[in-house]
Motif scaffolding. Structure first.
Motif, PDB file in Angstrom:
ATOM      1  N   ALA A  67       0.608  45.139  38.643  1.00 41.17           N
ATOM      2  CA  ALA A  67       1.001  44.100  40.226  1.00 41.17           C
ATOM      3  C   ALA A  67       2.739  45.175  40.597  1.00 41.17           C
ATOM      4  O   ALA A  67       3.594  44.688  40.254  1.00 41.17           O
ATOM      5  CB  ALA A  67       1.101  43.120  40.689  1.00 41.17           C
ATOM      6  N   PRO A  68       2.515  46.182  40.991  1.00 41.99           N
ATOM      7  CA  PRO A  68       4.337  47.183  41.338  1.00 41.99           C
ATOM      8  C   PRO A  68       4.185  46.651  42.044  1.00 41.99           C
ATOM      9  O   PRO A  68       5.823  46.426  42.651  1.00 41.99           O
ATOM     10  CB  PRO A  68       3.258  48.367  41.812  1.00 41.99           C
ATOM     11  CG  PRO A  68       1.735  48.847  41.043  1.00 41.99           C
ATOM     12  CD  PRO A  68       1.482  47.360  41.221  1.00 41.99           C
ATOM     13  N   ASN A  69       3.879  45.551  43.101  1.00 39.11           N
ATOM     14  CA  ASN A  69       4.459  44.670  44.479  1.00 39.11           C
ATOM     15  C   ASN A  69       5.930  43.941  43.786  1.00 39.11           C
ATOM     16  O   ASN A  69       6.727  43.328  43.997  1.00 39.11           O
ATOM     17  CB  ASN A  69       3.967  44.262  45.250  1.00 39.11           C
ATOM     18  CG  ASN A  69       2.522  43.406  44.698  1.00 39.11           C
ATOM     19  OD1 ASN A  69       1.846  43.437  43.653  1.00 39.11           O
ATOM     20  ND2 ASN A  69       2.795  42.236  45.420  1.00 39.11           N
ATOM     21  N   ARG A  70       5.127  43.047  42.829  1.00 35.42           N
ATOM     22  CA  ARG A  70       6.101  41.927  41.949  1.00 35.42           C
ATOM     23  C   ARG A  70       7.349  42.812  41.390  1.00 35.42           C
ATOM     24  O   ARG A  70       8.224  42.150  41.147  1.00 35.42           O
ATOM     25  CB  ARG A  70       5.094  41.514  40.314  1.00 35.42           C
ATOM     26  CG  ARG A  70       3.941  41.154  41.051  1.00 35.42           C
ATOM     27  CD  ARG A  70       4.389  39.396  41.483  1.00 35.42           C
ATOM     28  NE  ARG A  70       2.738  38.780  41.744  1.00 35.42           N
ATOM     29  CZ  ARG A  70       3.332  37.199  41.907  1.00 35.42           C
ATOM     30  NH1 ARG A  70       4.180  36.304  42.467  1.00 35.42           N
ATOM     31  NH2 ARG A  70       2.041  36.827  42.498  1.00 35.42           N
ATOM     32  N   LEU A  71       6.806  44.133  41.230  1.00 32.92           N
ATOM     33  CA  LEU A  71       8.286  45.419  40.049  1.00 32.92           C
ATOM     34  C   LEU A  71       9.083  44.921  41.656  1.00 32.92           C
ATOM     35  O   LEU A  71      10.089  45.079  41.454  1.00 32.92           O
ATOM     36  CB  LEU A  71       7.513  46.358  39.822  1.00 32.92           C
ATOM     37  CG  LEU A  71       9.086  47.461  39.263  1.00 32.92           C
ATOM     38  CD1 LEU A  71       9.766  46.770  37.729  1.00 32.92           C
ATOM     39  CD2 LEU A  71       7.787  48.312  38.942  1.00 32.92           C
TER      40      LEU A  71
END
Length: 97
Positions: free
Chosen positions: A69-73
């Protein structure tokens, strides 16, 4: 019952081999994982494949979640400005072929 928890290998094959060797000696009744086996090291895919073949039950770690989940990164980088450049660079590097 003796339970072992393995986590935070972060793609480090040497560390993972050391954990496996120790587990053979300790011989727990159950081994579970706490995630974070992939991000950060040189051999994440191999380690994930081996954990799958071992059949250890477990959970996702925070870096596992960030890989999927790149948005979490991006949110984690924003909350941790001292390491934000490293985190965002690793996301760019992971998208390269």
């Amino acid at each position: 019952m003796r339970i072992a928890i393995a986590s935070d290998i972060h793609g480090n094959r040497r560390a993972f081999q050391a954990v496996l060797a120790d587990l053979k000696q300790v011989a727990p009744d159950l081994i579970v994982h706490g995630g974070d086996f992939a991000s950060g090291g040189a051999q994440p895919a191999e380690i994930i494949d081996e954990i799958r073949s071992l059949g250890w039950p477990g959970v996702q770690g925070n870096t596992d979640e960030m890989l999927w989940a790149p948005n979490r990164l991006a949110a984690y980088a924003a909350a941790n400005p001292k390491i934000a450049l490293f985190l965002l660079a690793s996301r760019t590097r992971s998208r390269q072929p």
